[in-house]
Design an enzyme around this catalytic site. Structure first.
Site, PDB file in Angstrom:
ATOM      1  CB  SER A  48      31.008  40.179  43.383  1.00 24.88           C
ATOM      2  OG  SER A  48      32.364  40.000  43.717  1.00 24.88           O
ATOM      3  CE  LYS A  90      33.391  36.983  41.255  1.00 27.44           C
ATOM      4  NZ  LYS A  90      32.696  38.176  41.590  1.00 27.44           N
TER       5      LYS A  90
END
Length: 175
Positions: A48, A90
């Protein structure tokens, strides 16, 4: 009078336990390395954050970073997502009070397009970097997180903003 080895050891252990429980750095992690030392290694679990962080890459996380200063837009952060059991890695893209939206694959913060040179390359055909998202305003203590590989990232688009108390720390180094 001499203090015995076991009394010193027990005192040290009680002191470390108290420090762990007080959690002066405010990390959401239960990892004693983060709570006591303020720094710990993690492994990037998914793609990701590609190409910035490849899957399986070892990263060094600092709880000190957010203990001495506020989180900043653009930082890569390790946090516990709402209703999550595993830590996520993230990029922090919007801060409390910001307005955030995604339109035609572009990130807009407070109505301005954000330059994101770190993004995973978009496919030649089809939508650019995932779905669009209507503008939303972040409340106090809400942070918006996105993966650099938007087409392969479960992030704030799916689970919503993240509270400051969910942060483990900032990624300082990748190996």
């Amino acid at each position: 009078m001499r203090i015995g080895f076991w009394k010193i050891s027990a005192g040290l252990l009680v002191g470390l336990l108290a420090l762990y429980l007080v959690n002066p750095l405010g990390t959401a992690s239960h990892d004693p390395r983060l709570r006591l030392l303020g720094i710990a290694p993690f492994s990037q679990p998914s793609a990701s954050m590609a190409p910035t962080l490849a899957p399986g890459r070892l990263i060094l996380v600092s709880a000190w970073a957010h203990a001495v200063s506020e989180p900043q837009r653009g930082e890569i952060v390790v946090f516990l997502p709402p209703e999550g059991e595993a830590a996520f890695v993230k990029r922090l893209v919007a801060l409390p009070g910001d307005r955030v939206a995604l339109k035609q694959g572009r990130l807009l913060v407070n109505g301005e397009t954000v330059d994101e040179p770190y993004l995973h390359p978009a496919p030649a055909f089809g939508p650019r970097h995932g779905q669009d998202m209507a503008e939303r305003s972040l409340a106090a203590d809400e942070y918006f997180m996105l993966g650099d590989h938007r087409d392969n990232s479960k992030d704030s688009r799916h689970f919503g903003p993240v509270g400051r108390k969910a942060f483990f720390g900032r990624v300082e180094k990748a190996f």
